[in-house]
Design a protein around this motif. Sequence first.
Motif, PDB file in Angstrom:
ATOM      1  N   SER A   1       0.845  -1.199   0.000  1.00 37.33           N
ATOM      2  CA  SER A   1       0.000   0.000   0.000  1.00 37.33           C
ATOM      3  C   SER A   1       0.876   1.242   0.000  1.00 37.33           C
TER       4      SER A   1
ATOM      5  N   ASN B   1      -1.969   6.067   3.609  1.00 34.21           N
ATOM      6  CA  ASN B   1      -3.300   6.655   3.779  1.00 34.21           C
ATOM      7  C   ASN B   1      -3.656   7.678   2.709  1.00 34.21           C
TER       8      ASN B   1
ATOM      9  N   ASP C   1      -2.851   8.960  -1.589  1.00 31.63           N
ATOM     10  CA  ASP C   1      -2.186   8.732  -2.863  1.00 31.63           C
ATOM     11  C   ASP C   1      -0.803   9.382  -2.774  1.00 31.63           C
TER      12      ASP C   1
ATOM     13  N   GLY D   1      -5.202  -0.164  -0.522  1.00 31.33           N
ATOM     14  CA  GLY D   1      -5.066   1.211  -0.071  1.00 31.33           C
ATOM     15  C   GLY D   1      -5.668   2.170  -1.067  1.00 31.33           C
ATOM     16  N   ILE D   2      -5.719   3.445  -0.711  1.00 30.95           N
ATOM     17  CA  ILE D   2      -6.420   4.451  -1.516  1.00 30.95           C
ATOM     18  C   ILE D   2      -5.793   4.605  -2.900  1.00 30.95           C
ATOM     19  N   GLU D   3      -4.467   4.544  -3.002  1.00 32.61           N
ATOM     20  CA  GLU D   3      -3.815   4.734  -4.296  1.00 32.61           C
ATOM     21  C   GLU D   3      -4.210   3.626  -5.266  1.00 32.61           C
TER      22      GLU D   3
ATOM     23  N   SER E   1      -6.805   1.551  -4.951  1.00 26.04           N
ATOM     24  CA  SER E   1      -8.267   1.504  -5.074  1.00 26.04           C
ATOM     25  C   SER E   1      -8.773   2.457  -6.147  1.00 26.04           C
ATOM     26  N   LEU E   2      -8.227   3.658  -6.198  1.00 24.21           N
ATOM     27  CA  LEU E   2      -8.723   4.673  -7.134  1.00 24.21           C
ATOM     28  C   LEU E   2      -8.034   4.620  -8.492  1.00 24.21           C
TER      29      LEU E   2
ATOM     30  N   TYR F   1      -9.811  -3.367  -3.554  1.00 23.23           N
ATOM     31  CA  TYR F   1     -10.270  -1.971  -3.551  1.00 23.23           C
ATOM     32  C   TYR F   1     -11.323  -1.759  -2.473  1.00 23.23           C
TER      33      TYR F   1
ATOM     34  N   LEU G   1     -15.064   9.227  -2.442  1.00 28.82           N
ATOM     35  CA  LEU G   1     -15.658   8.289  -1.494  1.00 28.82           C
ATOM     36  C   LEU G   1     -16.601   7.296  -2.160  1.00 28.82           C
TER      37      LEU G   1
ATOM     38  N   HIS H   1     -14.471   4.581  -3.350  1.00 30.11           N
ATOM     39  CA  HIS H   1     -13.650   3.883  -2.357  1.00 30.11           C
ATOM     40  C   HIS H   1     -14.490   3.243  -1.247  1.00 30.11           C
ATOM     41  N   GLN H   2     -15.307   4.012  -0.561  1.00 26.87           N
ATOM     42  CA  GLN H   2     -16.092   3.481   0.554  1.00 26.87           C
ATOM     43  C   GLN H   2     -17.530   3.159   0.173  1.00 26.87           C
TER      44      GLN H   2
END
Length: 638
Positions: free
Chosen positions: A80, A83, A85, A137-139, A141-142, A170, A318, A321-322
């Motif tokens: 990852s 937290n 990108d 992680g966010i990077e 996932s997006l 993701y 969001l 991601h969420q």
Amino acid sequence: MSQGFLPVTRQEMLDRGWEQVDFVYVCGDAYLDHSSFGAAIITRVLEAHGFRVGMIAQPDWKDEQSIQVFGMPRQGFLVSAGNMDSMVNHYTVSKKRRSSDAYTPGGVAGKRPDYATIVYCNLIRRVYKQVPVIIGGIEASLRRLAHYDYWSNSLKHSILVDSQANILIYGMGELAVVEVAEALESGMAVEDITYVEGTAYRTKSLDAVYDAEMLPSYEEVSSDKKAYARSFYTQYCNTDHFTAKSLVEKYNDHLYVVQNPPARPLTQMELDDVYALPYMRAYHPSYEAAGGVPALQEIKFSLTSNRGCFGGCSFCALTFHQGRILQTRSHESIIAEAEQMIREPDFKGYIHDVGGPTGNFRHPSCQKQLEHGVCTGKQCLFPKPCKNLTVDHSDYLELLRKLRSLPGVKKVFIRSGIRFDYVMEDKDDSFIRELCKYHISGQLRVAPEHVADRVLHYMGKPENAVYESFVKRYQRVNKMTGKKQFLVPYLMSSHPGSGLKEAVKLAEYLRDLGYMPEQVQDFYPTPSTLSTCMYYTGLDPRTMEKVYVPVNPHEKAMQRALMQYRNPHNYDLVKEALIKAGREDLIGFGPECLIAPRKERWREKKWEEKHDHHKKENKSKGKGNKGNGKNRKNFRKN
């Protein structure tokens, strides 16, 4: 289950009696074992399911030895960027390098590479050719499918292609990571783990892929912006567990990226279990000498009460991601964490936040979502609140009252933000009254983002009239409670749809408000948001209609300067913007003017010359520049 930090060295692994770890977690952030950090959650969840995990935080990506701390893991590497990108972490919206990194010991910048997930994976592949690599992680996932990358101003492959990872997890990955780990533990080859919800993977053939929707190929989207806009909106409409289909993106005849539907939302009991894991609630002790990790201070005394957001702002990731379905922790879970927090020696009596993506969301927007999912192609609050919207703050109020009554708690703040349009749908004043009375201290930050309805439409935000109604209600309630408190609005410049005309309207609003923001939020095109798609394509993917996009750096500078029109350094930009917008009526001496004609600025220029002279004198004498604001005021008075 362990009650200490995960091992970060080979010796610590051996001290536990382990000869090998099951998984090595490689992270772009420093090691913070707190439930606000994805790395901590994923590693603790795996540990709770019996897996042995070693942590390598911020490895030296130029040194192959840095990822060989534990040797080859028994099952695989988890990677990852952290937290944030890594590119957002490194660069401002103007693409200037940031001077600090809150997720690094001592706030030092440069401890992770650009495009960290890809770099770490390639480093692992150079050493361990066949080991399974799972990214998240966010990077990751997006960037799970082809995406616009603002920093290179290009359309990039799925991060799976460039990283050569086997699986991408993701979203909020607790369910998916356990399912993947257990499949590997059972002896299944990583290439065969293609069925897990909330994952994407590379494949050479679609023979085993069923009931999937084909997206335009990478070749199509990279050569045709309309094709990319259509592809993106298909992805956007497939972010809900209940309604989403599998998506396939072709790269060539022997390479496809398949995205499985999202993982289901966690039940309240499952979410409570995640937050009840034995987090140390601290950064690793080895960082103490460097002064600790600044990011911990922002969240150490905050409580997460929910996940997901049905607000649907276009510039927010969001949804990707969420997701839009709210998941909430029980009161008992949150109170238990608060009591643990209170016992910490540096707790001063203040809980800094109780919330999540949106503080005042504590249940799904309507009951049908838990059975049928969110509506495809429709929003809960935009352009008008849905007639099926459930508006109820009672559960949140009850939680806040319980927290306020805990021994040792002086004040409970709400800093994660509230949706004022949702508040306006609540006809009962109970929430806003208690908000004003107990949960803010002098000012409340809210996010109208703009005042021009045209821009707000592209932002997915309510009309400005809704915010104006909220302002009046806020003022009325404060008057009733005997408080003198203010609203601080978050406003954004240069969002798609905003031309100079709309930027001037925003400046006029600030003039009338008597407020001048110290910092200006310029639209930042981050991966996988509706607004970023508009920025890149010039199209609204929801309607395929053309959108005006300010991409020229000079125009963006003018829009930003208009929001700080009182700053004398912005004078030339503001004047140019007003002339180009046909608003020369705002250059003059009247109360509605933003700036005066240049020739009347001789006193200001004289002050600047005097100020620069004193600054040089003080510097040569080793003095600071204290008192300049007072000197400037006296100079003007005289």
